[in-house]
Design a protein around this motif. Structure first.
Motif, PDB file in Angstrom:
ATOM      1  N   MET A   1      -5.177  -5.937 -15.900  1.00  0.00           N
ATOM      2  CA  MET A   1      -4.211  -4.891 -14.186  1.00  0.00           C
ATOM      3  C   MET A   1      -5.427  -5.646 -13.172  1.00  0.00           C
ATOM      4  SD  MET A   1      -2.128  -1.932 -14.250  1.00  0.00           S
ATOM      5  CE  MET A   1      -4.119  -1.428 -15.665  1.00  0.00           C
ATOM      6  N   LYS A   2      -4.759  -5.834 -12.384  1.00  0.00           N
ATOM      7  CA  LYS A   2      -5.073  -6.124 -10.779  1.00  0.00           C
ATOM      8  C   LYS A   2      -4.331  -5.413  -9.667  1.00  0.00           C
ATOM      9  CE  LYS A   2      -6.622 -11.639 -10.902  1.00  0.00           C
ATOM     10  NZ  LYS A   2      -5.961 -12.820 -10.210  1.00  0.00           N
ATOM     11  N   ARG A   3      -5.647  -4.906  -9.209  1.00  0.00           N
ATOM     12  CA  ARG A   3      -5.276  -4.241  -7.931  1.00  0.00           C
ATOM     13  C   ARG A   3      -4.897  -5.047  -6.688  1.00  0.00           C
ATOM     14  NH1 ARG A   3      -6.939   2.065  -7.861  1.00  0.00           N
ATOM     15  NH2 ARG A   3      -5.986   1.641  -9.402  1.00  0.00           N
ATOM     16  N   TYR A   4      -3.747  -4.431  -5.970  1.00  0.00           N
ATOM     17  CA  TYR A   4      -4.022  -4.684  -4.617  1.00  0.00           C
ATOM     18  C   TYR A   4      -3.691  -4.005  -3.518  1.00  0.00           C
ATOM     19  CZ  TYR A   4      -2.560  -9.527  -6.992  1.00  0.00           C
ATOM     20  OH  TYR A   4      -3.483 -10.746  -7.712  1.00  0.00           O
ATOM     21  N   CYS A   5      -4.339  -3.743  -2.667  1.00  0.00           N
ATOM     22  CA  CYS A   5      -4.254  -2.971  -1.433  1.00  0.00           C
ATOM     23  C   CYS A   5      -2.686  -3.806  -0.068  1.00  0.00           C
ATOM     24  CB  CYS A   5      -5.427  -2.676  -0.694  1.00  0.00           C
ATOM     25  SG  CYS A   5      -6.732  -1.824  -2.005  1.00  0.00           S
ATOM     26  N   ILE A   6      -2.554  -2.611   0.402  1.00  0.00           N
ATOM     27  CA  ILE A   6      -1.249  -3.033   1.003  1.00  0.00           C
ATOM     28  C   ILE A   6      -1.667  -2.366   2.767  1.00  0.00           C
ATOM     29  CG2 ILE A   6       0.969  -2.332   1.594  1.00  0.00           C
ATOM     30  CD1 ILE A   6       1.727  -1.366  -1.510  1.00  0.00           C
ATOM     31  N   LYS A   7      -1.442  -3.167   3.297  1.00  0.00           N
ATOM     32  CA  LYS A   7      -2.169  -2.849   5.003  1.00  0.00           C
ATOM     33  C   LYS A   7      -1.277  -0.994   4.892  1.00  0.00           C
ATOM     34  CE  LYS A   7      -3.352  -6.196   7.054  1.00  0.00           C
ATOM     35  NZ  LYS A   7      -3.633  -7.144   8.063  1.00  0.00           N
ATOM     36  N   ARG A  12      -2.552   6.457   5.358  1.00  0.00           N
ATOM     37  CA  ARG A  12      -1.873   6.786   3.937  1.00  0.00           C
ATOM     38  C   ARG A  12      -3.230   5.537   3.755  1.00  0.00           C
ATOM     39  NH1 ARG A  12       4.505   5.649   4.684  1.00  0.00           N
ATOM     40  NH2 ARG A  12       3.866   6.450   2.464  1.00  0.00           N
ATOM     41  N   THR A  13      -3.095   5.604   2.124  1.00  0.00           N
ATOM     42  CA  THR A  13      -3.247   4.786   1.834  1.00  0.00           C
ATOM     43  C   THR A  13      -2.236   4.104   0.306  1.00  0.00           C
ATOM     44  OG1 THR A  13      -5.067   6.317   1.830  1.00  0.00           O
ATOM     45  CG2 THR A  13      -5.177   4.112   0.194  1.00  0.00           C
ATOM     46  N   GLU A  14      -2.265   3.115   0.179  1.00  0.00           N
ATOM     47  CA  GLU A  14      -1.032   2.456  -0.600  1.00  0.00           C
ATOM     48  C   GLU A  14      -2.073   1.260  -1.329  1.00  0.00           C
ATOM     49  OE1 GLU A  14       2.612   3.175   1.890  1.00  0.00           O
ATOM     50  OE2 GLU A  14       2.070   1.801   2.492  1.00  0.00           O
ATOM     51  N   TYR A  15      -1.626   1.572  -2.360  1.00  0.00           N
ATOM     52  CA  TYR A  15      -2.056   0.064  -3.029  1.00  0.00           C
ATOM     53  C   TYR A  15      -1.067   0.401  -4.730  1.00  0.00           C
ATOM     54  CZ  TYR A  15      -3.828   3.884  -6.512  1.00  0.00           C
ATOM     55  OH  TYR A  15      -4.430   4.398  -7.368  1.00  0.00           O
ATOM     56  N   SER A  34      -0.682  10.397   1.049  1.00  0.00           N
ATOM     57  CA  SER A  34      -0.544  11.163   2.378  1.00  0.00           C
ATOM     58  C   SER A  34      -0.690  12.621   1.856  1.00  0.00           C
ATOM     59  CB  SER A  34       0.694  10.118   2.223  1.00  0.00           C
ATOM     60  OG  SER A  34       1.416  10.390   4.300  1.00  0.00           O
ATOM     61  N   ASP A  35      -1.372  12.505   3.294  1.00  0.00           N
ATOM     62  CA  ASP A  35      -1.392  13.995   3.106  1.00  0.00           C
ATOM     63  C   ASP A  35      -1.635  14.824   2.023  1.00  0.00           C
ATOM     64  OD1 ASP A  35      -0.684  13.650   5.932  1.00  0.00           O
ATOM     65  OD2 ASP A  35       1.497  13.596   5.484  1.00  0.00           O
ATOM     66  N   GLY A  36      -2.464  13.487   1.640  1.00  0.00           N
ATOM     67  CA  GLY A  36      -3.097  14.885   0.057  1.00  0.00           C
ATOM     68  C   GLY A  36      -1.915  14.929  -0.973  1.00  0.00           C
ATOM     69  N   ASN A  37      -0.806  13.992  -1.132  1.00  0.00           N
ATOM     70  CA  ASN A  37       0.504  14.394  -1.834  1.00  0.00           C
ATOM     71  C   ASN A  37       0.282  12.206  -2.784  1.00  0.00           C
ATOM     72  OD1 ASN A  37       1.180  16.777  -1.294  1.00  0.00           O
ATOM     73  ND2 ASN A  37       2.325  15.134   0.071  1.00  0.00           N
ATOM     74  N   GLU A  38       0.849  12.295  -3.546  1.00  0.00           N
ATOM     75  CA  GLU A  38       0.376  11.187  -4.577  1.00  0.00           C
ATOM     76  C   GLU A  38       1.156  10.863  -5.114  1.00  0.00           C
ATOM     77  OE1 GLU A  38      -1.914   9.254  -7.956  1.00  0.00           O
ATOM     78  OE2 GLU A  38      -3.204  10.010  -6.510  1.00  0.00           O
ATOM     79  N   LYS A  39       2.163   9.763  -4.791  1.00  0.00           N
ATOM     80  CA  LYS A  39       3.862   9.857  -5.127  1.00  0.00           C
ATOM     81  C   LYS A  39       3.041   8.136  -5.811  1.00  0.00           C
ATOM     82  CE  LYS A  39       8.429   8.302  -5.236  1.00  0.00           C
ATOM     83  NZ  LYS A  39       9.095   8.610  -4.045  1.00  0.00           N
TER      84      LYS A  39
END
Length: 65
Positions: A1-7, A12-15, A34-39
């Motif tokens: 499974m490949k992981r890609y990061c999103i600008k 915020r961290t998005e991938y 974002s702000d310690g919350n993960e969705k």
């Protein structure tokens, strides 16, 4: 499974991870932190949109998944 990061904006961290390939694209598991919350959600992504995002640098392959 490949992981890609999103600008994304600062703080915020998005991938996303490619879960599987389908006829016209991919099923991806998108994670937003974002702000310690993960969705986490699962979405479809067309190959065309994936290629455009990769070429423009909006997404990039993570060094390790």
């Amino acid at each position: 499974m490949k992981r890609y990061c999103i600008k994304s904006r600062g703080g915020r961290t998005e991938y996303f991870d490619i879960v599987r390939e389908i006829e016209d694209g991919f099923i991806v598991r998108l994670t937003r932190i974002s702000d310690g919350n993960e969705k986490t959600i699962e979405e479809s992504l067309t190959k065309h949109l994936f290629d455009i995002c990769l070429k423009t640098g909006y997404i990039y392959e993570a060094a390790t998944a």
